[in-house]
Design a protein around this motif. Structure first.
Motif, mmCIF file in Angstrom:
data_model
loop_
_atom_site.group_PDB
_atom_site.id
_atom_site.type_symbol
_atom_site.label_atom_id
_atom_site.label_comp_id
_atom_site.label_asym_id
_atom_site.label_seq_id
_atom_site.Cartn_x
_atom_site.Cartn_y
_atom_site.Cartn_z
ATOM 1 N N LEU A 62 0.877 -1.198 -0.067
ATOM 2 C CA LEU A 62 0.055 0.028 -0.032
ATOM 3 C C LEU A 62 0.842 1.184 0.063
ATOM 4 O O LEU A 62 2.144 1.150 0.564
ATOM 5 N N PRO A 63 0.350 2.319 -0.360
ATOM 6 C CA PRO A 63 1.142 3.532 -0.512
ATOM 7 C C PRO A 63 1.599 4.137 1.011
ATOM 8 O O PRO A 63 0.721 3.800 2.022
ATOM 9 N N LEU A 64 2.825 4.524 1.340
ATOM 10 C CA LEU A 64 3.033 4.833 2.540
ATOM 11 C C LEU A 64 2.361 5.687 3.222
ATOM 12 O O LEU A 64 2.126 5.286 4.675
ATOM 13 N N PRO A 65 1.464 6.671 3.013
ATOM 14 C CA PRO A 65 0.759 7.575 3.845
ATOM 15 C C PRO A 65 -0.567 6.822 4.337
ATOM 16 O O PRO A 65 -1.058 7.036 5.461
ATOM 17 N N VAL A 66 -0.911 5.460 3.437
ATOM 18 C CA VAL A 66 -2.008 4.823 4.095
ATOM 19 C C VAL A 66 -1.737 4.234 5.346
ATOM 20 O O VAL A 66 -2.664 3.982 6.181
ATOM 21 N N TYR A 67 -0.481 3.655 5.315
ATOM 22 C CA TYR A 67 -0.197 3.103 6.761
ATOM 23 C C TYR A 67 -0.200 4.054 8.037
ATOM 24 O O TYR A 67 -0.581 3.202 9.148
ATOM 25 N N PHE A 68 -0.073 5.208 7.979
ATOM 26 C CA PHE A 68 -0.237 6.067 9.096
ATOM 27 C C PHE A 68 -1.659 5.967 9.544
ATOM 28 O O PHE A 68 -1.848 5.957 10.698
ATOM 29 N N LEU A 69 -2.721 5.577 8.728
ATOM 30 C CA LEU A 69 -3.978 5.619 9.138
ATOM 31 C C LEU A 69 -4.478 4.025 9.509
ATOM 32 O O LEU A 69 -5.190 3.745 10.620
ATOM 33 N N LEU A 70 -3.793 3.149 8.743
ATOM 34 C CA LEU A 70 -4.198 1.697 8.650
ATOM 35 C C LEU A 70 -3.661 1.166 9.884
ATOM 36 O O LEU A 70 -4.374 0.202 10.446
ATOM 37 N N VAL A 71 -2.471 1.411 10.430
ATOM 38 C CA VAL A 71 -1.582 0.650 11.109
ATOM 39 C C VAL A 71 -2.166 0.715 12.656
ATOM 40 O O VAL A 71 -2.611 -0.475 13.122
ATOM 41 N N PRO A 72 -2.717 1.967 13.021
ATOM 42 C CA PRO A 72 -3.510 2.239 14.251
ATOM 43 C C PRO A 72 -4.731 1.487 14.360
ATOM 44 O O PRO A 72 -5.337 1.002 15.317
ATOM 45 N N ILE A 73 -5.493 1.652 13.146
ATOM 46 C CA ILE A 73 -6.658 1.130 13.129
ATOM 47 C C ILE A 73 -6.699 -0.327 13.073
ATOM 48 O O ILE A 73 -7.422 -1.091 13.967
ATOM 49 N N GLU A 74 -5.891 -1.251 12.396
ATOM 50 C CA GLU A 74 -5.775 -2.421 12.504
ATOM 51 C C GLU A 74 -5.391 -3.256 13.826
ATOM 52 O O GLU A 74 -5.900 -4.192 14.446
ATOM 53 N N TYR A 75 -4.278 -2.526 14.810
ATOM 54 C CA TYR A 75 -4.096 -2.920 15.773
ATOM 55 C C TYR A 75 -5.068 -2.705 16.862
ATOM 56 O O TYR A 75 -5.366 -3.625 17.721
#
Length: 264
Positions: free
Chosen positions: A161-174
């Motif tokens: 995924l694009p790098l900026p997406v991870y800033f939103l996705l990682v906290p939500i996933e955890y």
């Protein structure tokens, strides 16, 4: 509405049941605070489930009869409808746990319509919370053991995924995996049993109050409606009790599989 209930009951005000339905004192004076009716019947249900399946499978026969026949039907249902769709080749290993969860919760729920007991054990949040936490710790333990401490956490996140997406996705996933999932696992069961018990208690009390406690000509119709709705809701509640046990065990199977193998 208040004035109508007073008039129908001959001048006395009808009091709807409240949270006192879930407040149980110790079984005897001076006894420990934790030794209450729900605790006793929670343990009783555990003993009944263990005793029945021990009786059914202690000396299995090639052609099942009686308790063994019923036990095998229960086993095949849990295996084919709950465990196998999620666990696949790991099904047999986890069947004892899933069988125990499904039948224990089902027994707990059915106590709501058993005379004298008339209380669903899972309507006390402590009981489903303990089971949900147990499943959660099994899931995390399996993930750390099978995938390793690093890969277990990284495998939760989709790759590419694009790098900026991870800033939103990682906290939500955890947050979803470690807090929301076990919370909703427990609350789903608790909330359904709590609400069902409250509604059944309300309509059964309406029927008893207006037909027996304070019978009047004006209140007869109200009491009759209360009895009829109670009968209908009892049948519906029996279905919900089964479905909630099914959903809890199904989610447990899904969480176990997520620990055994990477999600992404």
């Amino acid at each position: 509405m208040n004035a109508l209930t007073v008039l129908a009951s001959g001048g006395d005000e009808f009091q709807a049941p409240g949270l006192e339905l879930f407040d149980f004192p110790p079984l005897f004076a001076g006894g420990p605070e934790w030794l209450t009716k729900p605790v006793v019947f929670a343990v009783f249900a555990s003993v009944v489930v263990c005793a029945f399946f021990w009786w059914a499978f202690a000396k299995p026969k090639l052609v099942p009869r009686g308790a063994q026949n019923i036990g095998e039907i229960g086993y095949m249902f849990v295996r084919d409808e709950i465990a196998r769709p999620f666990l696949g080749k790991n099904t047999d290993r986890w069947m004892p746990m899933l069988m125990s969860l499904f039948f224990l919760i089902w027994f707990w729920n059915m106590f709501a319509v058993v005379p004298i007991i008339q209380f669903p054990i899972a309507s006390h949040i402590a009981f489903p919370a303990v089971l949900a936490l147990f499943v959660y710790f099994v899931k995390v333990y399996l993930g750390l053991r099978r995938q390793g401490p690093v890969k277990y956490f990284t495998n939760m996140i989709p790759k590419g995924l694009p790098l900026p997406v991870y800033f939103l996705l990682v906290p939500i996933e955890y947050l979803s995996t470690f807090l929301i999932a076990p919370f909703t696992h427990a609350v789903r069961l608790f909330a359904n049993m709590f609400a069902g018990h409250m509604i059944l208690a309300f309509f059964s009390l309406v029927g008893f109050w207006f037909l027996f406690e304070k019978p009047t000509a004006a209140g007869f119709g109200v009491g009759l409606v209360g009895v009829l709705v109670t009968i209908i809701l009892t049948a519906l509640e029996l279905l919900i009790q089964f479905l909630q046990a099914f959903l809890f065990a199904m989610l447990a199977a899904m969480y176990i599989q997520s620990g055994l193998e990477a999600e992404h």
